[in-house]
Design a protein around this motif. Structure first.
Motif, PDB file in Angstrom:
ATOM      1  N   ILE A 138     -17.144 -20.947  -8.770  1.00  0.00           N
ATOM      2  CA  ILE A 138     -17.430 -22.095  -9.638  1.00  0.00           C
ATOM      3  C   ILE A 138     -16.196 -22.990  -9.740  1.00  0.00           C
ATOM      4  O   ILE A 138     -16.298 -24.213  -9.684  1.00  0.00           O
ATOM      5  CB  ILE A 138     -17.915 -21.622 -11.020  1.00  0.00           C
ATOM      6  CG1 ILE A 138     -19.247 -20.878 -10.881  1.00  0.00           C
ATOM      7  CG2 ILE A 138     -18.069 -22.795 -11.967  1.00  0.00           C
ATOM      8  CD1 ILE A 138     -19.716 -20.186 -12.136  1.00  0.00           C
ATOM      9  N   ARG A 139     -15.010 -22.368  -9.850  1.00  0.00           N
ATOM     10  CA  ARG A 139     -13.766 -23.156  -9.870  1.00  0.00           C
ATOM     11  C   ARG A 139     -13.583 -23.910  -8.551  1.00  0.00           C
ATOM     12  O   ARG A 139     -13.134 -25.050  -8.538  1.00  0.00           O
ATOM     13  CB  ARG A 139     -12.579 -22.236 -10.086  1.00  0.00           C
ATOM     14  CG  ARG A 139     -12.211 -22.082 -11.499  1.00  0.00           C
ATOM     15  CD  ARG A 139     -10.810 -21.550 -11.680  1.00  0.00           C
ATOM     16  NE  ARG A 139     -10.694 -21.213 -13.061  1.00  0.00           N
ATOM     17  CZ  ARG A 139     -11.052 -20.056 -13.591  1.00  0.00           C
ATOM     18  NH1 ARG A 139     -11.510 -19.115 -12.821  1.00  0.00           N
ATOM     19  NH2 ARG A 139     -10.934 -19.837 -14.877  1.00  0.00           N
ATOM     20  N   GLU A 140     -13.932 -23.250  -7.457  1.00  0.00           N
ATOM     21  CA  GLU A 140     -13.820 -23.895  -6.148  1.00  0.00           C
ATOM     22  C   GLU A 140     -14.748 -25.105  -6.059  1.00  0.00           C
ATOM     23  O   GLU A 140     -14.395 -26.130  -5.477  1.00  0.00           O
ATOM     24  CB  GLU A 140     -14.166 -22.888  -5.061  1.00  0.00           C
ATOM     25  CG  GLU A 140     -13.851 -23.358  -3.677  1.00  0.00           C
ATOM     26  CD  GLU A 140     -14.132 -22.282  -2.649  1.00  0.00           C
ATOM     27  OE1 GLU A 140     -14.495 -22.663  -1.527  1.00  0.00           O
ATOM     28  OE2 GLU A 140     -14.006 -21.089  -2.971  1.00  0.00           O
TER      29      GLU A 140
ATOM     30  N   VAL B  71     -17.819 -33.794 -15.086  1.00  0.00           N
ATOM     31  CA  VAL B  71     -18.614 -32.716 -14.488  1.00  0.00           C
ATOM     32  C   VAL B  71     -17.700 -31.627 -13.941  1.00  0.00           C
ATOM     33  O   VAL B  71     -17.994 -30.433 -14.094  1.00  0.00           O
ATOM     34  CB  VAL B  71     -19.559 -33.276 -13.394  1.00  0.00           C
ATOM     35  CG1 VAL B  71     -20.259 -32.163 -12.659  1.00  0.00           C
ATOM     36  CG2 VAL B  71     -20.574 -34.220 -14.016  1.00  0.00           C
ATOM     37  N   ALA B  72     -16.576 -32.001 -13.344  1.00  0.00           N
ATOM     38  CA  ALA B  72     -15.631 -31.003 -12.837  1.00  0.00           C
ATOM     39  C   ALA B  72     -15.069 -30.169 -13.990  1.00  0.00           C
ATOM     40  O   ALA B  72     -14.930 -28.945 -13.873  1.00  0.00           O
ATOM     41  CB  ALA B  72     -14.506 -31.675 -12.067  1.00  0.00           C
ATOM     42  N   ARG B  73     -14.760 -30.816 -15.120  1.00  0.00           N
ATOM     43  CA  ARG B  73     -14.286 -30.061 -16.293  1.00  0.00           C
ATOM     44  C   ARG B  73     -15.363 -29.113 -16.810  1.00  0.00           C
ATOM     45  O   ARG B  73     -15.058 -27.998 -17.241  1.00  0.00           O
ATOM     46  CB  ARG B  73     -13.865 -31.029 -17.404  1.00  0.00           C
ATOM     47  CG  ARG B  73     -12.442 -31.472 -17.306  1.00  0.00           C
ATOM     48  CD  ARG B  73     -11.954 -32.110 -18.608  1.00  0.00           C
ATOM     49  NE  ARG B  73     -12.853 -33.109 -19.151  1.00  0.00           N
ATOM     50  CZ  ARG B  73     -12.717 -34.418 -18.986  1.00  0.00           C
ATOM     51  NH1 ARG B  73     -11.714 -34.890 -18.282  1.00  0.00           N
ATOM     52  NH2 ARG B  73     -13.567 -35.254 -19.522  1.00  0.00           N
ATOM     53  N   SER B  74     -16.630 -29.542 -16.764  1.00  0.00           N
ATOM     54  CA  SER B  74     -17.716 -28.668 -17.202  1.00  0.00           C
ATOM     55  C   SER B  74     -17.805 -27.432 -16.320  1.00  0.00           C
ATOM     56  O   SER B  74     -18.009 -26.313 -16.814  1.00  0.00           O
ATOM     57  CB  SER B  74     -19.051 -29.409 -17.160  1.00  0.00           C
ATOM     58  OG  SER B  74     -19.065 -30.466 -18.059  1.00  0.00           O
ATOM     59  N   LEU B  75     -17.653 -27.623 -15.013  1.00  0.00           N
ATOM     60  CA  LEU B  75     -17.674 -26.478 -14.100  1.00  0.00           C
ATOM     61  C   LEU B  75     -16.491 -25.545 -14.369  1.00  0.00           C
ATOM     62  O   LEU B  75     -16.656 -24.320 -14.385  1.00  0.00           O
ATOM     63  CB  LEU B  75     -17.652 -26.960 -12.651  1.00  0.00           C
ATOM     64  CG  LEU B  75     -18.954 -27.562 -12.126  1.00  0.00           C
ATOM     65  CD1 LEU B  75     -18.720 -28.270 -10.808  1.00  0.00           C
ATOM     66  CD2 LEU B  75     -20.024 -26.498 -11.983  1.00  0.00           C
ATOM     67  N   GLU B  76     -15.308 -26.104 -14.587  1.00  0.00           N
ATOM     68  CA  GLU B  76     -14.135 -25.267 -14.876  1.00  0.00           C
ATOM     69  C   GLU B  76     -14.298 -24.512 -16.190  1.00  0.00           C
ATOM     70  O   GLU B  76     -13.927 -23.346 -16.297  1.00  0.00           O
ATOM     71  CB  GLU B  76     -12.878 -26.132 -14.909  1.00  0.00           C
ATOM     72  CG  GLU B  76     -12.437 -26.576 -13.542  1.00  0.00           C
ATOM     73  CD  GLU B  76     -11.256 -27.518 -13.583  1.00  0.00           C
ATOM     74  OE1 GLU B  76     -10.867 -27.954 -14.697  1.00  0.00           O
ATOM     75  OE2 GLU B  76     -10.737 -27.826 -12.507  1.00  0.00           O
ATOM     76  N   ARG B  77     -14.858 -25.168 -17.178  1.00  0.00           N
ATOM     77  CA  ARG B  77     -15.073 -24.508 -18.470  1.00  0.00           C
ATOM     78  C   ARG B  77     -16.086 -23.374 -18.327  1.00  0.00           C
ATOM     79  O   ARG B  77     -15.919 -22.303 -18.905  1.00  0.00           O
ATOM     80  CB  ARG B  77     -15.577 -25.529 -19.488  1.00  0.00           C
ATOM     81  CG  ARG B  77     -15.778 -24.945 -20.854  1.00  0.00           C
ATOM     82  CD  ARG B  77     -16.047 -26.029 -21.881  1.00  0.00           C
ATOM     83  NE  ARG B  77     -16.127 -25.459 -23.193  1.00  0.00           N
ATOM     84  CZ  ARG B  77     -17.210 -25.471 -23.935  1.00  0.00           C
ATOM     85  NH1 ARG B  77     -18.294 -26.063 -23.505  1.00  0.00           N
ATOM     86  NH2 ARG B  77     -17.216 -24.918 -25.123  1.00  0.00           N
TER      87      ARG B  77
END
Length: 190
Positions: A120-122, A83-89
């Motif tokens: 979003i990255r935060e 989920v964190a990778r999805s937010l970063e993407r």
């Protein structure tokens, strides 16, 4: 989204079990009828088959209820990373998506989130910083990413996505005091 897929697979597996049990019960009744011409034996076999089917159905439903999702349950680390990778993407595509070729460009709603890319990255960093976030919090983050990608199809506007971003931030920031109080309680018990 992943949880919905898991539930759909569970339902499909449950239905397959039910069909298998029903076929076995019918086969038992047919075999009993051919094995004995006596009507009592056939009725007894059919009754046993129905009882077997009902018990198996109850056990199958019990099995599904035990695996239902608890929003307070701790999410597995792999799911947190996903989920964190999805937010970063999402943040990366919001910033650089306009430079992509037209065929691979993300939807316009994602591109309009460019001013919020840092936020979003935060969120992704906040999510990774939590030691054991609940499944419900991950679902909120996952739903936000899903809504960003499908906003046009679902009739969502940019303001709604910004409000949803605030809700996700609130949910993640709410975890910090809860984790601290849980650590304090664990330390006091020792």
């Amino acid at each position: 989204m992943g949880d919905e897929l898991a539930r759909a697979l569970e339902r499909r597996t449950l239905r397959a079990r039910q069909v298998g049990i029903a076929c076995a019960a019918a086969l038992l009744a047919v075999l009993a009828r051919h094995a004995s011409r006596d009507l009592d034996v056939t009725a007894l076999a059919a009754g046993a088959a129905v009882i077997t089917f009902v018990v198996a159905l109850a056990l199958a439903h019990l099995d599904v209820r035990e695996r239902s999702i608890d929003a307070r349950a701790v999410a597995p680390p792999r799911r947190v990373r996903t989920v964190a990778r999805s937010l970063e993407r999402l943040a990366r595509l919001a910033e650089r998506g306009a430079a992509e070729p037209r065929q691979t460009r993300p939807p316009s709603w994602v591109l309009e989130l460019a001013p919020e890319a840092g936020s979003i990255r935060e969120l992704a960093m906040l999510l990774r910083a939590r030691s054991q976030p609940p499944v419900g919090t991950l679902e909120i983050c996952d739903r936000f990413v899903f809504n960003c990608w499908n906003a046009e199809l679902r009739g969502l506007d940019q303001e709604l996505l910004r409000r949803e971003l605030g809700r996700v931030r609130f949910a993640l920031e709410l975890l910090a005091p809860l984790e601290a109080s849980e650590r304090d309680a664990a330390a006091a018990r020792r």
